[in-house]
Design a protein around this motif. Sequence first.
Motif, mmCIF file in Angstrom:
data_model
loop_
_atom_site.group_PDB
_atom_site.id
_atom_site.type_symbol
_atom_site.label_atom_id
_atom_site.label_comp_id
_atom_site.label_asym_id
_atom_site.label_seq_id
_atom_site.Cartn_x
_atom_site.Cartn_y
_atom_site.Cartn_z
ATOM 1 N N GLU A 63 29.782 28.900 52.905
ATOM 2 C CA GLU A 63 29.063 28.861 51.747
ATOM 3 C C GLU A 63 28.040 30.674 52.280
ATOM 4 O O GLU A 63 27.884 31.736 50.636
ATOM 5 C CB GLU A 63 27.536 28.697 51.746
ATOM 6 N N LYS A 64 28.061 31.640 52.774
ATOM 7 C CA LYS A 64 27.385 32.510 53.198
ATOM 8 C C LYS A 64 28.208 33.507 52.389
ATOM 9 O O LYS A 64 28.118 34.810 51.958
ATOM 10 C CB LYS A 64 27.305 32.930 54.300
ATOM 11 N N VAL A 65 29.026 33.566 53.181
ATOM 12 C CA VAL A 65 30.543 35.010 52.245
ATOM 13 C C VAL A 65 30.699 33.657 51.067
ATOM 14 O O VAL A 65 30.762 35.344 50.330
ATOM 15 C CB VAL A 65 32.004 34.386 52.915
ATOM 16 N N GLU A 66 30.753 33.555 50.657
ATOM 17 C CA GLU A 66 31.032 33.307 48.892
ATOM 18 C C GLU A 66 29.089 33.648 48.904
ATOM 19 O O GLU A 66 30.011 34.360 47.471
ATOM 20 C CB GLU A 66 29.999 31.788 48.572
ATOM 21 N N ARG A 67 27.845 33.631 48.989
ATOM 22 C CA ARG A 67 27.463 34.356 48.023
ATOM 23 C C ARG A 67 27.319 35.532 47.891
ATOM 24 O O ARG A 67 26.935 36.665 47.307
ATOM 25 C CB ARG A 67 25.772 33.702 49.245
ATOM 26 N N LEU A 68 27.606 36.156 49.374
ATOM 27 C CA LEU A 68 28.018 37.883 49.560
ATOM 28 C C LEU A 68 28.883 38.473 48.613
ATOM 29 O O LEU A 68 29.011 39.042 47.772
ATOM 30 C CB LEU A 68 29.198 38.370 50.668
ATOM 31 N N LEU A 69 29.841 37.555 48.363
ATOM 32 C CA LEU A 69 30.579 37.991 47.159
ATOM 33 C C LEU A 69 30.487 37.384 45.666
ATOM 34 O O LEU A 69 30.575 38.169 45.028
ATOM 35 C CB LEU A 69 32.440 36.831 46.965
ATOM 36 N N ILE A 70 29.758 36.723 45.425
ATOM 37 C CA ILE A 70 28.528 36.470 44.340
ATOM 38 C C ILE A 70 28.176 37.877 44.053
ATOM 39 O O ILE A 70 28.093 38.129 42.310
ATOM 40 C CB ILE A 70 27.616 34.956 44.701
ATOM 41 N N GLU A 71 27.207 38.086 44.794
ATOM 42 C CA GLU A 71 26.677 39.340 44.472
ATOM 43 C C GLU A 71 27.539 40.659 43.731
ATOM 44 O O GLU A 71 27.228 41.993 43.777
ATOM 45 C CB GLU A 71 25.370 39.930 46.158
ATOM 46 N N ILE A 72 29.163 40.738 44.620
ATOM 47 C CA ILE A 72 29.783 41.800 44.565
ATOM 48 C C ILE A 72 30.416 41.881 43.629
ATOM 49 O O ILE A 72 30.015 42.899 42.515
ATOM 50 C CB ILE A 72 31.282 41.752 46.468
ATOM 51 N N VAL A 73 31.089 40.293 42.992
ATOM 52 C CA VAL A 73 30.867 40.101 41.937
ATOM 53 C C VAL A 73 29.976 40.437 40.589
ATOM 54 O O VAL A 73 30.266 41.123 39.543
ATOM 55 C CB VAL A 73 32.081 38.098 41.631
ATOM 56 N N TYR A 74 28.938 40.196 41.159
ATOM 57 C CA TYR A 74 28.062 39.918 39.879
ATOM 58 C C TYR A 74 28.187 41.390 39.502
ATOM 59 O O TYR A 74 26.817 42.353 38.350
ATOM 60 C CB TYR A 74 26.491 39.460 40.436
ATOM 61 N N TRP A 75 27.706 42.358 40.458
ATOM 62 C CA TRP A 75 27.970 43.750 40.659
ATOM 63 C C TRP A 75 28.453 44.195 39.692
ATOM 64 O O TRP A 75 28.415 45.302 39.355
ATOM 65 C CB TRP A 75 27.214 43.546 42.072
#
Length: 193
Positions: A127-139
Motif C-alpha cells: 500500500e505504501k508503494v501504491e500511495r507513492l505511485l498515486i502521487e507520481i501518476v497524479y503529478w
Amino acid sequence: MARSKEFEENVVLDKAMKLFWEQGYEKTSMSDLVEHMGIHRRSIYDTFTDKRTLYLKAIERFESRTDAKLAAGVKQAQTAKEALQFIFDFMSKGEEGAPPGCMFVNSAVELACRDEEMDAKAVDAFEKVERLLIEIVYWGQQNGEFADRYEAQELAEYLHNALTGIRVMARTSVPMEKLARISTLTMRTLERE
C-alpha cells in the motif's frame, strides 16, 4: 558484569537480511545465520530473541532502506515520467550487491498465507508503494505528461501489479532486456493519446 556486544547490530542485521532475502525464511537455518552473520548463536538469541523476531527485524530493515532509496530517487526526478522510470529501474535491477527481486514480495509469497503478521507487513508495504505511485501518476496527470482517462489510484494499482511481477521475474534468469521491455510498455499505458 555484563559483557558488551562485540558486533554492530545493524551490520549483522544487514547480513541476516541479505541471507533471508536470498534464501527465504524456511530455508534459512539458525546454523546458516550463525555462519553468515559471524556471531555466536547465543548472541543472536540475546540480541534478537529468536529466528522469527530476527526475520521481522530484517524485513523492517529492508523496508526502511527501500523507502529511503525510493524517496531519494523520486525527489531527484524532474518529471513524473522520470520518477516512474526510476521506480521501474530500481525494481528491475535492484541494488548492487543485493539479492535479486524484493524481500517483501518473496516474503509474501512464502509466508503471507499462513502468517498474519507477515501478511499485514506485506500488505502495508504494498500500500505504501501504491500511495507513492498515486502521487507520481497524479503529478504526471496534472502537468500533462500522463493521460487522465483513468483515476490515479486505478493506474497506481495497475502499475504496482506490473512492478510486483517484475520483482518476481527479477529473481529468475529472465534477461534484463525483457524486464526493460515490460517496464517500457507498462509506462506507455500512461501516455496521452
